[in-house]
Design an enzyme around this catalytic site. Structure first.
Site, PDB file in Angstrom:
ATOM      1  N   LYS A  13     -16.920  12.505  38.216  1.00  6.27           N
ATOM      2  CA  LYS A  13     -17.119  11.935  39.561  1.00  6.27           C
ATOM      3  C   LYS A  13     -16.785  10.438  39.613  1.00  6.27           C
ATOM      4  O   LYS A  13     -16.126   9.988  40.536  1.00  6.27           O
ATOM      5  CB  LYS A  13     -18.587  12.072  40.001  1.00  6.27           C
ATOM      6  CG  LYS A  13     -19.081  13.476  40.156  1.00  6.27           C
ATOM      7  CD  LYS A  13     -20.504  13.474  40.699  1.00  6.27           C
ATOM      8  CE  LYS A  13     -21.504  12.717  39.865  1.00  6.27           C
ATOM      9  NZ  LYS A  13     -22.049  13.399  38.700  1.00  6.27           N
ATOM     10  N   ARG A  85     -28.689  13.829  45.714  1.00  2.00           N
ATOM     11  CA  ARG A  85     -28.893  14.682  44.550  1.00  2.00           C
ATOM     12  C   ARG A  85     -30.064  15.619  44.736  1.00  2.00           C
ATOM     13  O   ARG A  85     -30.348  16.432  43.860  1.00  2.00           O
ATOM     14  CB  ARG A  85     -29.178  13.799  43.357  1.00  2.00           C
ATOM     15  CG  ARG A  85     -28.210  13.905  42.193  1.00  2.00           C
ATOM     16  CD  ARG A  85     -28.655  12.845  41.221  1.00  2.00           C
ATOM     17  NE  ARG A  85     -28.091  12.896  39.925  1.00  2.00           N
ATOM     18  CZ  ARG A  85     -27.077  12.136  39.527  1.00  2.00           C
ATOM     19  NH1 ARG A  85     -26.445  11.374  40.366  1.00  2.00           N
ATOM     20  NH2 ARG A  85     -26.691  12.181  38.273  1.00  2.00           N
ATOM     21  N   ARG A 119     -17.990  11.012  25.350  1.00  2.00           N
ATOM     22  CA  ARG A 119     -17.744   9.819  26.164  1.00  2.00           C
ATOM     23  C   ARG A 119     -18.135   8.558  25.384  1.00  2.00           C
ATOM     24  O   ARG A 119     -19.155   8.521  24.719  1.00  2.00           O
ATOM     25  CB  ARG A 119     -18.560   9.912  27.451  1.00  2.00           C
ATOM     26  CG  ARG A 119     -18.422   8.712  28.357  1.00  2.00           C
ATOM     27  CD  ARG A 119     -18.628   9.072  29.780  1.00  2.00           C
ATOM     28  NE  ARG A 119     -19.993   9.489  30.084  1.00  2.00           N
ATOM     29  CZ  ARG A 119     -20.371   9.945  31.269  1.00  2.00           C
ATOM     30  NH1 ARG A 119     -19.500  10.078  32.237  1.00  2.00           N
ATOM     31  NH2 ARG A 119     -21.614  10.289  31.474  1.00  2.00           N
ATOM     32  N   ARG A 168     -23.302   5.931  25.828  1.00  2.00           N
ATOM     33  CA  ARG A 168     -24.323   5.637  26.832  1.00  2.00           C
ATOM     34  C   ARG A 168     -25.627   6.272  26.365  1.00  2.00           C
ATOM     35  O   ARG A 168     -25.594   7.376  25.820  1.00  2.00           O
ATOM     36  CB  ARG A 168     -23.881   6.266  28.159  1.00  2.00           C
ATOM     37  CG  ARG A 168     -24.187   5.452  29.378  1.00  2.00           C
ATOM     38  CD  ARG A 168     -23.472   6.035  30.582  1.00  2.00           C
ATOM     39  NE  ARG A 168     -24.267   7.082  31.229  1.00  2.00           N
ATOM     40  CZ  ARG A 168     -23.892   7.720  32.342  1.00  2.00           C
ATOM     41  NH1 ARG A 168     -22.749   7.415  32.918  1.00  2.00           N
ATOM     42  NH2 ARG A 168     -24.647   8.657  32.871  1.00  2.00           N
ATOM     43  N   ARG A 179     -30.300  16.500  31.734  1.00  2.00           N
ATOM     44  CA  ARG A 179     -29.549  16.170  32.955  1.00  2.00           C
ATOM     45  C   ARG A 179     -28.916  17.426  33.558  1.00  2.00           C
ATOM     46  O   ARG A 179     -28.879  17.592  34.771  1.00  2.00           O
ATOM     47  CB  ARG A 179     -28.463  15.134  32.647  1.00  2.00           C
ATOM     48  CG  ARG A 179     -29.046  13.729  32.497  1.00  2.00           C
ATOM     49  CD  ARG A 179     -28.119  12.821  31.723  1.00  2.00           C
ATOM     50  NE  ARG A 179     -26.841  12.596  32.370  1.00  2.00           N
ATOM     51  CZ  ARG A 179     -25.732  12.243  31.721  1.00  2.00           C
ATOM     52  NH1 ARG A 179     -25.747  12.088  30.410  1.00  2.00           N
ATOM     53  NH2 ARG A 179     -24.612  12.072  32.370  1.00  2.00           N
TER      54      ARG A 179
HETATM   55  P1  ADP Z   1     -24.373  11.667  35.726  1.00  2.00           P
HETATM   56  O1  ADP Z   1     -23.865  12.280  36.981  1.00  2.00           O
HETATM   57  O2  ADP Z   1     -23.366  11.630  34.656  1.00  2.00           O
HETATM   58  O3  ADP Z   1     -25.692  12.248  35.262  1.00  2.00           O
HETATM   59  P2  ADP Z   1     -25.054   9.142  37.118  1.00  2.00           P
HETATM   60  O4  ADP Z   1     -24.486   7.860  36.657  1.00  2.00           O
HETATM   61  O5  ADP Z   1     -24.662   9.664  38.437  1.00  2.00           O
HETATM   62  O6  ADP Z   1     -24.719  10.133  35.911  1.00  2.00           O
HETATM   63  O7  ADP Z   1     -26.668   9.039  37.094  1.00  2.00           O
HETATM   64  C1  ADP Z   1     -27.378   8.564  35.986  1.00  2.00           C
HETATM   65  C2  ADP Z   1     -28.873   8.651  36.215  1.00  2.00           C
HETATM   66  O8  ADP Z   1     -29.267   7.839  37.324  1.00  2.00           O
HETATM   67  C3  ADP Z   1     -29.412  10.045  36.562  1.00  2.00           C
HETATM   68  O9  ADP Z   1     -29.642  10.817  35.412  1.00  2.00           O
HETATM   69  C4  ADP Z   1     -30.707   9.684  37.298  1.00  2.00           C
HETATM   70  O10 ADP Z   1     -31.716   9.300  36.394  1.00  2.00           O
HETATM   71  C5  ADP Z   1     -30.311   8.442  38.073  1.00  2.00           C
HETATM   72  N1  ADP Z   1     -29.790   8.760  39.436  1.00  2.00           N
HETATM   73  C6  ADP Z   1     -28.532   8.527  39.900  1.00  2.00           C
HETATM   74  N2  ADP Z   1     -28.393   8.922  41.182  1.00  2.00           N
HETATM   75  C7  ADP Z   1     -29.585   9.448  41.541  1.00  2.00           C
HETATM   76  C8  ADP Z   1     -30.080  10.058  42.733  1.00  2.00           C
HETATM   77  N3  ADP Z   1     -29.305  10.213  43.826  1.00  2.00           N
HETATM   78  N4  ADP Z   1     -31.372  10.490  42.738  1.00  2.00           N
HETATM   79  C9  ADP Z   1     -32.152  10.348  41.664  1.00  2.00           C
HETATM   80  N5  ADP Z   1     -31.759   9.804  40.505  1.00  2.00           N
HETATM   81  C10 ADP Z   1     -30.486   9.336  40.423  1.00  2.00           C
END
Ligand code: ADP
Ligand code: ZN
Length: 236
Positions: A13, A85, A119, A168, A179
């Site tokens: 994404k 999300r 990654r 990371r 996740r």
């Molecule tokens: P990925 O999609 O690879 O898991 P992101 O960078 O989108 O990684 O998100 C990393 C972390 O940030 C998530 O695991 C969560 O803890 C938090 N996070 C990001 N966006 C949201 C959201 N919309 N609602 C709740 N937590 C979020």
């Protein structure tokens, strides 16, 4: 144009939305990036959310919604990466603005795990260097994945700034599992929510080729949507 890009962790994404930002001059709003930046800077918000990210759990809805609401104020052209999300977040977003399309990225879990584990990011906090050491050629349920690695030119050093590459924190195996589980339980229902609602078009693609190709497919679909809506005298 107002877009959401939606997909499981590791589906690319971030990369796709960066390219779409350049292509269409969109503001890219990535909740994950915002949170990681707050943590890095040691802000009050950063301290509050640190543990959620470390454990691969979702940050509470009220915190996320507040952050996004402020960012979206007055914006007409954006791509949301990592938001909404949860169904609650999607409902609030509906009350704030009208989205033109949802880009949905599909990928098999096995591929996601391989991709995320491989990654590597630049250890320099000011640099956004991003690499991947996995070389994937595999067909699963009729989907042929050809995903070459994205390696740095010099032995595990960032091409942009020369700093060593690292993993990371939440790309470690236990956290990846968490996740993906959270995605199944809380984020997949968001797609059902929008499907039932039926008012926002979906652009669906597989993450089975290098980013340039996937983005090209997305762009083609966006252009198609744009020409449909201009025929109806709407603009997106
Ligand atoms: P990925 O999609 O690879 O898991 P992101 O960078 O989108 O990684 O998100 C990393 C972390 O940030 C998530 O695991 C969560 O803890 C938090 N996070 C990001 N966006 C949201 C959201 N919309 N609602 C709740 N937590 C979020
Ligand atoms: Zn770097």
């Amino acid at each position: 144009m107002k877009l959401i890009i939606f997909g499981p962790p590791g589906s690319g994404k971030g990369t796709y939305s960066m390219r779409l930002r350049e292509r269409y001059g969109l503001e890219k709003i990535s909740t994950g990036d915002i949170f990681r930046d707050e943590i890095k800077r040691g802000t009050i918000l950063g301290k509050k959310i640190e543990n959620y990210l470390k454990e691969g759990k979702l940050v509470p809805d009220d915190v996320v919604i507040e952050v996004v609401r402020r960012k979206l104020e007055g914006l007409e052209n954006f791509i949301l990466d990592g938001f909404p999300r949860t169904v609650e977040q999607a409902k609030v977003l509906d009350s704030i603005t009208k989205i033109d399309a949802i880009i949905k990225i599909n990928a098999h879990k096995e591929i996601l795990i391989k991709k995320i584990s491989a990654r590597r990011i630049c250890s320099n906090p000011k640099c956004d260097g991003n690499y991947n050491v996995a070389d994937i050629k595999k067909t699963i349920e009729g989907i042929e994945y050809i995903l070459p690695p994205l390696l740095p030119k010099n032995d595990m050093k960032c091409d942009k700034c020369g700093s060593p590459l690292i993993q990371r924190d939440d790309d470690k195996p236990e956290v990846i599992e968490e996740r993906l589980k959270v995605y199944e339980q809380q984020s997949k229902p968001v797609i059902e929510y929008y499907t039932k609602k039926g008012t926002i078009p979906f652009i669906e693609v597989w993450m089975n080729r290098p980013p340039e190709e996937v983005v090209e497919n997305i762009v083609k679909s966006i252009e198609k949507l744009k020409s449909c809506s201009s025929n109806r005298n709407q603009s997106i």
